[in-house]
Structure formats: C-alpha cells, structure tokens
Design a protein around this motif. Sequence first.
Motif, PDB file in Angstrom:
ATOM      1  N   GLN A   6      24.908 -36.335  -7.505  1.00 15.38           N
ATOM      2  CA  GLN A   6      26.230 -35.749  -7.737  1.00 15.38           C
ATOM      3  C   GLN A   6      26.093 -34.391  -8.406  1.00 15.38           C
ATOM      4  O   GLN A   6      26.813 -33.444  -8.070  1.00 15.38           O
ATOM      5  N   SER A  10      27.375 -30.879  -6.888  1.00 16.00           N
ATOM      6  CA  SER A  10      28.222 -29.981  -7.680  1.00 16.00           C
ATOM      7  C   SER A  10      27.606 -28.587  -7.720  1.00 16.00           C
ATOM      8  O   SER A  10      28.274 -27.577  -7.506  1.00 16.00           O
ATOM      9  N   VAL A  14      29.167 -24.958  -6.169  1.00 16.58           N
ATOM     10  CA  VAL A  14      29.344 -23.743  -6.970  1.00 16.58           C
ATOM     11  C   VAL A  14      28.377 -22.665  -6.491  1.00 16.58           C
ATOM     12  O   VAL A  14      28.737 -21.492  -6.370  1.00 16.58           O
ATOM     13  N   ILE A 117      48.898 -18.623  -9.087  1.00 16.90           N
ATOM     14  CA  ILE A 117      47.670 -19.145  -8.482  1.00 16.90           C
ATOM     15  C   ILE A 117      48.029 -19.772  -7.140  1.00 16.90           C
ATOM     16  O   ILE A 117      49.056 -20.427  -7.021  1.00 16.90           O
ATOM     17  N   PRO A 128      36.462 -36.895   0.803  1.00 11.16           N
ATOM     18  CA  PRO A 128      35.075 -36.536   0.503  1.00 11.16           C
ATOM     19  C   PRO A 128      34.089 -37.359   1.337  1.00 11.16           C
ATOM     20  O   PRO A 128      34.424 -38.438   1.820  1.00 11.16           O
ATOM     21  N   THR A 135      29.476 -37.976  -4.025  1.00  8.26           N
ATOM     22  CA  THR A 135      30.431 -37.471  -3.041  1.00  8.26           C
ATOM     23  C   THR A 135      30.394 -35.948  -2.977  1.00  8.26           C
ATOM     24  O   THR A 135      30.098 -35.280  -3.958  1.00  8.26           O
ATOM     25  N   LEU A 137      32.749 -32.628  -1.057  1.00  7.17           N
ATOM     26  CA  LEU A 137      33.921 -32.298  -0.250  1.00  7.17           C
ATOM     27  C   LEU A 137      33.494 -31.608   1.040  1.00  7.17           C
ATOM     28  O   LEU A 137      32.505 -30.864   1.054  1.00  7.17           O
ATOM     29  N   MET A 211      40.638 -22.058  -5.585  1.00  8.15           N
ATOM     30  CA  MET A 211      41.979 -21.463  -5.710  1.00  8.15           C
ATOM     31  C   MET A 211      41.808 -19.945  -5.825  1.00  8.15           C
ATOM     32  O   MET A 211      40.704 -19.443  -6.047  1.00  8.15           O
TER      33      MET A 211
ATOM     34  N   ASP B 203      33.941 -26.099  -9.837  1.00  8.59           N
ATOM     35  CA  ASP B 203      33.662 -27.514  -9.608  1.00  8.59           C
ATOM     36  C   ASP B 203      33.352 -28.186 -10.941  1.00  8.59           C
ATOM     37  O   ASP B 203      32.538 -27.687 -11.711  1.00  8.59           O
ATOM     38  N   THR B 205      32.661 -31.670 -11.091  1.00 10.97           N
ATOM     39  CA  THR B 205      32.203 -33.039 -10.840  1.00 10.97           C
ATOM     40  C   THR B 205      31.050 -33.427 -11.760  1.00 10.97           C
ATOM     41  O   THR B 205      30.907 -34.594 -12.102  1.00 10.97           O
ATOM     42  N   GLN B 227      44.002 -22.623 -13.033  1.00 17.86           N
ATOM     43  CA  GLN B 227      43.539 -23.400 -11.891  1.00 17.86           C
ATOM     44  C   GLN B 227      42.615 -24.530 -12.293  1.00 17.86           C
ATOM     45  O   GLN B 227      42.457 -25.491 -11.544  1.00 17.86           O
ATOM     46  N   SER B 230      43.807 -28.163 -11.954  1.00 16.27           N
ATOM     47  CA  SER B 230      43.994 -28.577 -10.552  1.00 16.27           C
ATOM     48  C   SER B 230      42.657 -28.984  -9.955  1.00 16.27           C
ATOM     49  O   SER B 230      42.568 -29.952  -9.199  1.00 16.27           O
ATOM     50  N   ILE B 231      41.606 -28.215 -10.291  1.00 11.87           N
ATOM     51  CA  ILE B 231      40.282 -28.539  -9.755  1.00 11.87           C
ATOM     52  C   ILE B 231      39.782 -29.849 -10.367  1.00 11.87           C
ATOM     53  O   ILE B 231      39.226 -30.696  -9.673  1.00 11.87           O
ATOM     54  N   ARG B 234      41.417 -32.649  -8.513  1.00  5.67           N
ATOM     55  CA  ARG B 234      40.818 -32.850  -7.186  1.00  5.67           C
ATOM     56  C   ARG B 234      39.463 -33.534  -7.289  1.00  5.67           C
ATOM     57  O   ARG B 234      39.149 -34.448  -6.533  1.00  5.67           O
ATOM     58  N   GLN B 238      37.979 -36.956  -5.830  1.00 12.33           N
ATOM     59  CA  GLN B 238      36.758 -36.894  -5.019  1.00 12.33           C
ATOM     60  C   GLN B 238      35.752 -37.929  -5.476  1.00 12.33           C
ATOM     61  O   GLN B 238      35.094 -38.585  -4.671  1.00 12.33           O
ATOM     62  N   LEU B 239      35.618 -38.076  -6.809  1.00 13.51           N
ATOM     63  CA  LEU B 239      34.640 -39.018  -7.356  1.00 13.51           C
ATOM     64  C   LEU B 239      35.170 -40.445  -7.336  1.00 13.51           C
ATOM     65  O   LEU B 239      34.459 -41.381  -7.698  1.00 13.51           O
ATOM     66  N   LEU B 259      48.797 -27.318  -5.891  1.00  7.96           N
ATOM     67  CA  LEU B 259      47.404 -26.863  -5.940  1.00  7.96           C
ATOM     68  C   LEU B 259      46.423 -28.032  -5.957  1.00  7.96           C
ATOM     69  O   LEU B 259      45.387 -27.986  -5.314  1.00  7.96           O
TER      70      LEU B 259
END
Lengths: 290, 381
Positions: A6, A10, A14, A117, A128, A135, A137, A211, B203, B205, B227, B230-231, B234, B238-239, B259
């Motif tokens: 994971q 991640s 990024v 935003i 996912p 997981t 995306l 975003m 991210d 996660t 933001q 919101s991330i 999400r 996802q997890l 968002l």
Amino acid sequence: MSELLQFLFSGLTVGAVYALVALGFTIIYNASGVVNFAQGEFVMLGGMITVFAHAAGLPLPLAALLAIAATAAIGVGLNKFAIEPARGAPVVSLIIITIGASIFIRGAAQLIFDKQIHSFPSFSGDDPIHVMGATILTQSLWAIGGAFAVFVGLWLFFTRTILGRAVLATSNNRLAAQLVGINTDFVMTLSFTLSAAIGAFAGVLITPITMTSYDVGLGLALKGFAGAMLGGMGNPKGAFAGGLLLGLLEALTAGYLSSQYKEAAAFVVILAVLFFMPQGLFGSKSTDRV
Amino acid sequence: MIKTLKTTVPVALIALGLTGAAHAEIKLGASVSATGPAAFLGDPEAKTLEMLVEELNAKGGINGEEVELVLYDDGGDANKARTFATRLIEDDEVQAIIGGTTTGTSMSILSVAEDAEVPFISLAGAIDIIQPVKPFTFKTPHTDRMACQKIFEDMQKRSITKIGMISGTDGFGASMQAQCKDVVAEYDIEIVADETYDPKDADMTAQLTKIKNAAGIQAVLNPGFGQGPSIVTRNYKQLGIDLPLYQSHGVASDGFIELAGKDAAEGVRLPGTALLVADLLADDDAQKPVVAAYKKAFEDRYEMPVSTFGGYAHDGFALMVNAITAAGSNEPEAIRDALESVAGLAGTTGIYTMSAEDHLGLDLSAFRMLEVRNGAWSIVE
C-alpha cells in the motif's frame, strides 16, 4: 506485506504526479538551459480549462484536448512575448522571467476562472483495484502510464530524431547550431509548445487525483523540480525516475517513520544525492570543450 | 509656490472631509482575504459584505443614515492586514471594522483596533482571538475547540472510545488538532493514532493505512480544509476502511461532497452551521428566516452556492448593524457596549448572546451534527 504494498502504491501515485511535472521541465531546459518555473501553471491550466470546458458541456476527451491545445498556445505566447525579447540575457534573468510569467498566469487564472477547488470524474470510475490486500485507484494507473508514455516519447525524440538533436544542439551552443543550419527560433518555439502541452496533459491526468485550483501550480512546480534535480535535470529518464523516487520516499517515510518527517526526509535525500552526485542520479557529467 | 500649496492643501482637505461627511455618516471598514491562499474563504466574505451594504442602503441605512463600506483585500498577508487596519482607522476614519479572514490576519487587525479603541469583529476560527477577552474584539465563527467538543459528544453517543486523527499541517488543521488533543480526555476518548498531511499532498493512503492498523480503532477524525479532506475521504473509501469518518467544519460546503465524490462521502459526519441545511430546518427554527433570506439573496446575485464562510461575514455585519442601531451613535465605546449586550440575535452561524466576558456568544447548540446521506447533507439527532 499488504502494508508495504500500500505504501508503494501511494508512493507511485504521488510519484507519477511529480514525474509528469518533472518531464515538462526537461524540454525547455534542454533547449535553453532555463528552468521554466511556469511549468506548474501549465499543469494548472490543463486541469482548470478541462474543468470549465467540461462544465460548459464539452465531453471530457474533447475538453481535455481543448485544454492541451490552449495551454500549448499559451506556451508559444510565453516564448514570443517574454523569452524572445530577452534573447541574449543571462539564464538567471530568463528564469526570473518565467517566475514572473507564473505569477501572471496565476493571477489571470484567478480572474478568468474562480478561486474555488475543482475536479472532474476519473477516466475509468472510482472503484479501486485490489492487489494482495492493497488498493490502487485506476486514475493512478492512468497517471503512471501517462508519465511512462511521455518519458518514452521524449527519450525517443531526443535520441532518435533530428529535431530532438537540434534542440540539444541549440542548448549546447546557440551560435554553432545556427551555423550548421538549425532554425533556433523555431526550436525554442517548439520546445515551449511541447513543454506546455505536456504540462497540460499532466494536469488532465492528475486532476481527478489531486483536484485543482488557480494556485496549485507553485507547489507542483517545486515538487516536480525537486524530482527532476534528484534524477538529473534535462534527462527524461532522470525526470521520470526522480519523480517516482521522490513520491516513494515520501510515502515510505510517512508509512514507516512519521508523516511529520516525510517532506524533510525527501529533501535530505535530495541534498545528499546532489552533494555526492551533483548531476543527479541519471545526469551525465557535462564538459565544455574549448 | 509653497504658499499656494499651504493654502490649497488645507482647503482641499476640508472640501474632501465635508463631501465625505455629507455622503455617508457611518463608515464601516473591512479587510478580508479575497485573494491569496485563503481566497476561497475571503472571496464569499467580500461578496457578502458588498451585497449586504447595498441591501441595507436600499432600505434606508441605519437610523436613516447611509452606510459606506471601505473594503480592502489583504491577500491573506498578516502584514498587509495590519497596514490596512491602520489605514482604515487613520485615513478612512471608519467607526468599526469587520474582517480578518484567517487567524493570522485577525490577530494583526485586532492589535491595531485595540490600540485605537475601534470595535472589531473577526471572521476567523481560533479561540485566541477572543480568549482572553479584549475590550473591542469580537468574533462570529465558533472556535475549533467547540468543533472538537461537538464531534466528541457525538462519538460518545455512538460509544466510540478509541480514535485515530489525520490532520492537515496548515494553520487551521494544526490548531484544531491541538485543541482536540486538549479536550479529548474530558470525553473518555483515546487518540491511538495521530498522523498529518501537507495541504498540497496528492495521496494520504500511507497515513490512513497506518491508522487503520492501529489496535482497537473505532473512528477517524480529520481536521483540515481545502482539497486535503476530500482526498482523505476518497482514500478512506479506496482502502475500504469501514469505520465512521468525521470531518471538521472547515469543509462544510456542498463542494466537499462534489470533490470527494458521493460514494466516498456517504456517511461522513461533521459539525456544520444551519446555513448548510437551510431547507431541512424546522419551520419554527429561529435561524430559518435569516438563513433562507441570505442564501437566496447570495445565490441569486452571484450564481454560486453560499458557503459557511460568507455566513460568518453575514453575521459580523448583522451584529454590527444591530449594535450601531441600538447604540444610536457612532461612538466606538457605545458600539462596543451595544455589541456586548446583544441577546438572542439569530445569524446564519447560530444565535448570538454576548456579554462582557463572552465576545463570541455562541454555544455548542450553534453547531448541527450533519451527515452525508445519498450525496446530500442531513441533520443527525
């Protein structure tokens, strides 16, 4: 095990963001030796124009194409109206011009769009993919794939095409390039067009993940620049690997050490690399023949 | 030459002063962050103030006198805010100031306002602005400490005792993180994981995986705005983390659901204001007419949804107008005293009852616990 996986996912997500921005830096750097600090603004424009074109009723793929074309045109404008008139100025002055351009574009975006935003839907849904308890995306795969495609494209461009070699030649010695018949003005325009288009493409790919708003450019440019420095400035291989590596470093630090230290850890590694390998991980030593 | 200057300058000044005086008797100053990093807070605030002043003057102003608004944009810069506050008091000679979108700019303005003894209503969150109480400084948004208390109360009702926190490292997130850690013990809740993220991160996660694996965890709380939350929402989905997720009032807007995505936001709880659920309020709710009127006026005029932040400016303006009307005078002391004796004034954020010891005038009932259901806000009771 699933934990490590994971963290890696991640980091790759990024890292793909950083790599895409870093790749945008390479072309203009290769053509002119200038680090274009408006690169982050190109990414922002790619995202914002897509958002607003999509909201105005265009289907997403068309909106994205429009955003890439419009941003490329802005790249041409930046070269024609800001960089060309300053030809002959030292590289540092040109870099300062790009910083000015970045502030200008940010201000204009704030007026033309708005200060909120925004985002648009992921290309292939929000479900996912599960891999051994971890997981990722689907949009992250798009971003990683996109970065890889741009890297391969650029690498082929610089090593396999005459035009690509002309860009490198222009960077190395403008006068000599002109003497062997390279149209250096065209090369500069081309590099700004391509760079802006790649930036906008990056914006289209990453906006569903990160975003976007009028002021995301600066942060992206700094991280992309750090990734490019880590890998080796001007080298597509370096930009791609450096960006991914920076993302992985941050995610692993956040996962195993503490999220408080993730930025610091990444920059300590970059400093260490630059201290021992000033040209970056994949950069080649440059020598000037006299 | 010098002689002419000597005579014309004072004459010009007197002329300016006279026309100014004849034009508007009541001058209200404002410094908000309509641009810069806090623009999405300050922009609706500036729009709200401009709209309300026009509305008020169309209705005949205060006690028959027109109100003139002097509005500056400090761009979120505390130094600029200080300069503008000084200019508002010394050059524009305003009777009162509204503004300070962020805690930083509010602290700058309040020090100038306190020195000059001009009433000031801040639109920022931190508790430090009104505690300890300063004679001329008031504020309209509830504090981040109150948001923590409201959230912990709700967790208690759901028998949650072990939570994880993931906070933004921006001023808002960091301040709320500290306040929550400070009050958490009063609710028999233990923070077993405490992670942070940069507001620009793409991210989260990695941090959430760490929180997910903390032993005995029952819920997650995310202080932050912009933001980032919101991330986080999400990534949470996802997890596949199947625990209650709490957000702060920093994301209390319809934009958050959009968002984060309807699916991911489903079930997220946060303490919000009545403004967000204007249509769901009971008919006998004291805030309903105020909230409905502001929402309609703002959305008709600017064609964008109202936000909690514009609501803070609305309340600041309402409090100021109410105080000047009640005081029947422009004297700073009189306005201050009138502000301190406000009782039962319904705003968009809550019902204000101030006193000499309480320059905020809201209690926890001003917060409504909201939950996202089917992609829309609903009230949890």
